[in-house]
Motif scaffolding. Structure first.
Motif, PDB file in Angstrom:
ATOM      1  N   PHE A  73      -8.482   7.899  -0.207  1.00 28.24           N
ATOM      2  CA  PHE A  73      -7.343   7.518   1.068  1.00 28.24           C
ATOM      3  C   PHE A  73      -6.646   7.681   1.330  1.00 28.24           C
ATOM      4  CE2 PHE A  73      -7.955   4.436  -3.085  1.00 28.24           C
ATOM      5  CZ  PHE A  73      -7.556   3.521  -2.675  1.00 28.24           C
ATOM      6  N   GLY A  74      -6.175   7.484   2.594  1.00 24.55           N
ATOM      7  CA  GLY A  74      -6.198   8.179   4.160  1.00 24.55           C
ATOM      8  C   GLY A  74      -4.470   7.914   3.703  1.00 24.55           C
ATOM      9  N   PHE A  83      -0.054   4.430  -2.532  1.00 26.14           N
ATOM     10  CA  PHE A  83      -0.306   5.612  -2.160  1.00 26.14           C
ATOM     11  C   PHE A  83       0.298   6.213  -2.690  1.00 26.14           C
ATOM     12  CE2 PHE A  83      -0.564   8.825   1.663  1.00 26.14           C
ATOM     13  CZ  PHE A  83      -1.518   9.015   1.516  1.00 26.14           C
ATOM     14  N   LEU A 104     -10.151   5.301   3.279  1.00 27.55           N
ATOM     15  CA  LEU A 104      -9.930   3.680   2.593  1.00 27.55           C
ATOM     16  C   LEU A 104      -8.283   4.200   3.672  1.00 27.55           C
ATOM     17  CD1 LEU A 104     -10.845   1.242   2.353  1.00 27.55           C
ATOM     18  CD2 LEU A 104      -9.698   1.092   0.222  1.00 27.55           C
ATOM     19  N   THR A 105      -7.284   2.916   4.698  1.00 29.98           N
ATOM     20  CA  THR A 105      -6.482   3.461   4.968  1.00 29.98           C
ATOM     21  C   THR A 105      -5.864   1.878   5.293  1.00 29.98           C
ATOM     22  OG1 THR A 105      -4.965   4.406   6.359  1.00 29.98           O
ATOM     23  CG2 THR A 105      -7.294   5.145   7.061  1.00 29.98           C
ATOM     24  N   PHE A 132       0.672  -1.369  -0.150  1.00 30.35           N
ATOM     25  CA  PHE A 132      -0.056   0.039   0.367  1.00 30.35           C
ATOM     26  C   PHE A 132       1.051   1.826   0.095  1.00 30.35           C
ATOM     27  CE2 PHE A 132      -2.608   3.343   2.537  1.00 30.35           C
ATOM     28  CZ  PHE A 132      -3.426   3.530   1.273  1.00 30.35           C
ATOM     29  N   MET A 187      -0.568   7.188  -6.284  1.00 33.55           N
ATOM     30  CA  MET A 187      -1.475   8.238  -6.098  1.00 33.55           C
ATOM     31  C   MET A 187      -1.121   9.304  -5.831  1.00 33.55           C
ATOM     32  SD  MET A 187      -4.902   5.897  -5.150  1.00 33.55           S
ATOM     33  CE  MET A 187      -4.153   5.438  -3.746  1.00 33.55           C
TER      34      MET A 187
END
Lengths: 162, 185
Positions: free
Chosen positions: B180-181, A140, B143-144, A136, A143
């Motif tokens: 997204f967090g 992340f 969401l994280t 993730f 993104m």
């Protein structure tokens, strides 16, 4: 003992047989139509490989061809050009992946120029293709970098199940 | 008036078969070509709309106005956090607790997998509770996840979070807007 074959010539005239092609033609026509229907003129959106296995999802819309950011098991590519050759070289403490940001800014500038010159609208859209085992953290960061470089309409490309 | 067809014999009928070989040739070429270019895997895209990053052009005054406007709105601020021991649902004020009163809201199943069905059940409960109460962000969820949660897990959670099937078998939106967090520490 087997019979001796007849010596008279009455059975010598060979029968002319023709192959009936009608059913085969029917089949071919159906296959041809089916394949023409599933023919896509957009070309392949994703090049499958061992390094990039897209995640599976149940829903999703039809993908469009946009700027592609591909995050494989080892590297990051923008429109099939390697931008970050090794994922483990990304610094842990930085949120922005700077080589990716530079490349995306370049594309954003190109899009903006196009908008001014020929009136092609800058959609801010980007397709993100990530490997299913991607952590993730990397996702992340990718993104975050995209949204910072004006590509804030992100789409995650997946394989549709069912 | 049309002439009457001649009754004189024209001899035997000529039995001509249609020559389908050129058509067959065409098929033999076209079918492999189309098979090669057909899409075998169906692709889909999951859309996430991140808010545009605040550029330097947005002045401080504008920001304050936005903050004031935000205070007036009712915000739910629902968050889903994926960690290695399970999935936690919560918002800025409270965390939804698990069955035992501690730990994540949706703990792992006995096989050590995420319990997506339970997550969905809990979210449907929340959705029914907040419906019609005037929350501005009743469709939104943040969401994280922990740093090394796999992408596939996140996509699966997104699948379960976006829609659900109600009693009549219709597919209804649950929390379709996903943000997204930052990464869980």
């Amino acid at each position: 003992m087997a019979f001796q074959p007849s010596k008279s010539k009455k059975n010598l005239t060979k029968e002319e047989g023709t192959l009936n092609m009608n059913s085969m033609m029917d089949m071919m026509t159906i296959i041809l139509l089916f394949l023409l229907k599933s023919f896509s003129t957009e070309g392949a959106l994703v090049t499958p490989s061992e390094e990039l296995r897209l995640p599976v999802s149940q829903q999703g819309e039809k993908p469009k061809k946009e700027l592609n950011v591909t995050v494989s098991k080892t590297m990051i590519l923008v429109n099939d050009q390697v931008v970050v050759p090794a994922l483990n070289e990304i610094p842990k403490d930085q949120m922005i992946i700077s080589p990716l940001a530079a490349k995306l800014a370049e594309y954003a500038q190109q899009e903006k120029d196009l908008e001014i010159e020929v009136g092609k609208e800058f959609t801010h859209e980007v397709n993100i293709q990530g490997d299913e085992n991607l952590p993730f953290e990397i996702l992340f960061k990718v993104m975050f970098t995209c949204s910072r470089t004006e590509f804030y309409k992100m789409r995650l490309v997946t394989i549709k199940k069912g | 008036m049309a002439y009457k067809p001649s009754m004189r014999g024209k001899g035997e009928f000529l039995d001509i078969e249609l020559d389908i070989r050129p058509v067959m040739n065409l098929m033999v070429v076209l079918i492999p070509l189309l098979i090669a270019s057909a899409e075998w895997v169906k692709l889909g895209v999951v859309e996430i709309n991140a808010p545009p990053a605040k550029g330097p052009s947005g002045g401080a005054g504008e920001g304050e106005n936005q903050d004031q406007a935000k205070e007036k709105e009712m915000k739910l601020g629902l968050k889903i956090a994926i960690a290695h021991d399970g999935i936690t649902i919560g918002n800025a004020q409270a965390l939804l607790e698990g069955e035992q009163g501690e730990g994540p809201t949706v703990p792992l199943t006995a096989e050590g997998k995420y319990d997506f069905e339970l997550l969905k059940k809990k979210l449907i409960e929340i959705k029914k509770k907040i419906k019609g109460k005037g929350f501005k962000d009743e469709d939104r969820v943040v969401l994280t996840a922990s740093a090394d949660i796999e992408y596939q897990t996140i996509i699966t959670v997104m699948d379960y979070v976006q829609t659900y099937e109600d009693e009549n078998g219709d597919i209804v939106a649950l929390f379709p807007q996903i943000n997204f967090g930052s990464i869980l520490q």
